[in-house]
Motif scaffolding. Structure first.
Motif: not given
Ligand SMILES: [Zn+2]
Length: 241
Positions: A7, A146, A90, A9, A196
């Motif tokens: 997970h 997550h 997500e 971004h 993350e």
């Molecule tokens: Zn996230």
């Protein structure tokens, strides 16, 4: 050793230079798979572009429970899901920071994931009962929680519905006894690790430290845990790889 960051971004890195450096560090560290999660229609194009540029980056598209979107967003999401091998996420439920209407948005996206047989990447905060109900109704093939924050007791029910469980840097905190108990309760074929990134300045390479912490807590060799969570990551994405 190979690692899987379940997970992140990558689209949120503030600069191309910063992202480039983080991806080079990830390559050197052996991070061979990353789930890059979109959070709103405005970033889906960027997620797609990043995945097109680097085969290790697997794209995920969804509307996050903290965000809203203009009318037509769900049709746009369906076009992405139809066109691109991807996960849906997500997406999720948030009993603290979720916006009005986020539960309906989540239910619609979970249904979409189930209809197209796509894995779903879920965020859940203080909404576990409702999450179980919606999962039982939509029946997605598989999903991951997550930054899993549910109880150790809930792991069994969620795993039976197709759940994978992802843990991040929080497991390094000795004060998080309940979280560490949840980590220990996860069936070994459902365990994932995440960064993350770019949150807290981390890049995907930081998954190495998470893996080392998890290995220590589970009393297993670090190499074994890296291999296990890498294999789990590939199984989770399935046909996307
Ligand atoms: Zn996230």
């Amino acid at each position: 050793m190979k690692y899987f960051d379940a997970h992140d971004h990558l689209q949120d890195f503030p600069s191309e230079d910063g992202l480039g450096a983080a991806l080079r560090a990830a390559a050197e560290a052996g991070v061979e798979g990353m789930l890059c999660c979109g959070t709103c229609p405005e970033d889906w194009g960027r997620v797609l572009e990043l995945a097109g540029r680097d085969a290790r980056v697997k794209p995920c598209f969804g509307l996050h429970p903290w965000l809203t979107a203009e009318e037509g967003w769900l049709q746009k999401l369906e076009e992405f899901v139809r066109r691109v091998p991807c996960c849906v996420g997500e997406i999720g439920l948030d009993g603290v920071k979720g916006l009005p209407g986020h539960e309906e948005n989540f239910a619609a996206q979970l249904e979409l994931a189930a209809r197209f047989g796509r894995p779903a990447v879920l965020h859940c905060v203080k909404s576990w009962g409702r999450l179980l109900e919606l999962l039982k109704a939509a029946r997605p093939d598989r999903f991951m929680l997550h930054a899993y924050g549910g109880s150790p007791e809930l792991v069994k029910d969620l795993a039976a519905l197709g759940g994978y469980f992802s843990f991040g840097a929080e497991i390094q905190d000795p004060a998080r006894a309940r979280l560490r108990a949840a980590l220990a309760a996860v069936p070994q074929d459902r365990l994932l690790l995440e960064t993350e990134a770019p949150e807290r300045g981390a890049g995907p390479a930081a998954v190495i430290e998470v893996a080392a912490a998890a290995a220590g807590l589970l009393d297993r060799p670090a190499e074994e845990l890296a291999a296990l969570t890498y294999a789990n990551g590939l199984r989770f994405i399935g046909e996307l790889k």
